[in-house]
Design an enzyme around this catalytic site. Sequence first.
Site, PDB file in Angstrom:
ATOM      1  N   SER A  65      10.467  50.951  76.470  1.00 24.31           N
ATOM      2  CA  SER A  65      12.049  51.135  74.810  1.00 24.31           C
ATOM      3  C   SER A  65      12.697  52.148  75.583  1.00 24.31           C
ATOM      4  O   SER A  65      13.896  52.205  74.529  1.00 24.31           O
ATOM      5  CB  SER A  65      11.080  51.709  73.693  1.00 24.31           C
ATOM      6  OG  SER A  65      10.421  50.597  73.387  1.00 24.31           O
ATOM      7  N   LYS A  72      16.134  51.049  74.597  1.00 23.70           N
ATOM      8  CA  LYS A  72      16.941  51.814  73.298  1.00 23.70           C
ATOM      9  C   LYS A  72      18.074  52.673  73.236  1.00 23.70           C
ATOM     10  O   LYS A  72      19.131  52.419  72.436  1.00 23.70           O
ATOM     11  CB  LYS A  72      15.909  51.299  72.151  1.00 23.70           C
ATOM     12  CG  LYS A  72      15.022  50.547  72.048  1.00 23.70           C
ATOM     13  CD  LYS A  72      14.030  51.095  71.168  1.00 23.70           C
ATOM     14  CE  LYS A  72      13.054  50.063  70.203  1.00 23.70           C
ATOM     15  NZ  LYS A  72      12.315  49.056  71.027  1.00 23.70           N
ATOM     16  N   SER A  89      10.792  53.632  67.660  1.00 29.27           N
ATOM     17  CA  SER A  89      11.047  52.128  68.330  1.00 29.27           C
ATOM     18  C   SER A  89      10.810  51.048  68.166  1.00 29.27           C
ATOM     19  O   SER A  89       9.972  50.095  69.062  1.00 29.27           O
ATOM     20  CB  SER A  89       9.469  52.605  69.570  1.00 29.27           C
ATOM     21  OG  SER A  89      10.344  52.287  71.145  1.00 29.27           O
TER      22      SER A  89
END
Length: 477
Positions: A128, A131, A307
Amino acid sequence: MGFGRRIGDTLRLPTRRGRTVLIVLVVLALAAAAGGTAALHAPNLLADLGIRDQAVPEKQLDTPVPELAALSAAAPTPSSSGLGSVLGPLAGSTALGDFSGIVVDPAAPRGAPPLWQQSPEKTLVPGSTGKLLTASAALLTLDPTDRLATRVVAGAEPGQVVLIGGGDPTLTALPAGRTGTYPDPARLDDLVALVEKAVGSQPITSVVIDTSLWTGPELAEGWDPADVAGGFVAPMVPLMLDGGRRVVTEQDTPRVADPATEAGRAFAQKLGVTRVTEGTAPPNAKELGRVVSAPVSSLVEHLMTTSDNVLAESLARTVALSRQADPSFTGSADAVLGALTQSGFDVTGAHMVDGSGLSTEDRVPAPLLAALLQAAAAPTGPDDGPEFLRPIITGLPVAGGDGTLDDRFGTGNASVGRGVVRAKTGTLTGVSSLAGVVTDVDGRLLVFALMSNGKSPADVRPRLDTIAATLSRCGCR
């Protein structure tokens, strides 16, 4: 994400005591990250937070008591040798598997040598922390005040209305006064009220759902279909309610298999209609109503803290549309990297197949993560605009405080990082990453990016936490 094929960055709500501590941590961390100055009446602040039973009367405080101050530009910078002597043994552990790490000074010019690095040439699965690429591209491409719109237009037949998905996964069927997991969501009830007002006495007989805004498959390469039932992502369509969640108040809860149909049925039910079909809106159809999401800047902050995979994918598609690229997984990933390249970031070695970092096919070098955070945390100067990326910093979870770091940095050497480290997490099976900011003991703000592949997150995450926490207590000169 739950132990199995994937482990995720779950959101756990703090206890009452934890929420109190969280408020204090966030106040401290935000002031440090933004380089702001605050003057607080300390005893009264503590009473307001419920930490003290009785406030000191204002009349006893003749002058404000400065508790928080801006970070000093004159704070000493760690040396490469100093950092190496402390971080080298920690980062050199075989328990980290395939590892890459970097520490940079956000006040240094872009392109300046890092303060410390290990294996910067490696491109690893980011989880993540991928991101960060999507969030940065969104803030660099879109206006931070932009909002995602869901619209209803008149259909091709009398009594028919068309619900057009605009890529807003935060749309909710909850009534006013109730919220799920997203900030300031658009509400289906408001859209229904607008449509009913627009049509007047004309009866509505059917609803058409239009999901033509996006193209391509609904699941990305390298995604596990079980993640839908597991609650970590939904089939990506531009029309859904609460990110496709079955339990709208929980972050990681099983998602519906057909989010657009579910949204269409909920909308039709509120209109008193039973017929729902799929189709596209007629050209130049009369708009009957629209509702909009929170601003992009708020969505990015929420994305960083929780997230949220669905929100990340939606913002990536929005970037693609803004750049007139194909709003598919492939087109969105290319558009994100294109936006970063256009803004001067070196994306050499980066390969993304989605916008969330959920795919095992994603590859990112640690220096790129650090460069994005460096730009977001950089002091504002007359010739640059890092404030455009500030929501990335303000949205970062606080160690031991909130978001995906709420239950980390609790034991051992990592505990000194609680409330001081702010970072984006990244976790898949065999993948652990941590990238964020920390203020060291000399008052110097540092940016770090740590990535590990090939070892169990249960073993690696505490080690990454220890490295980040070590930065907070090391002047390393």
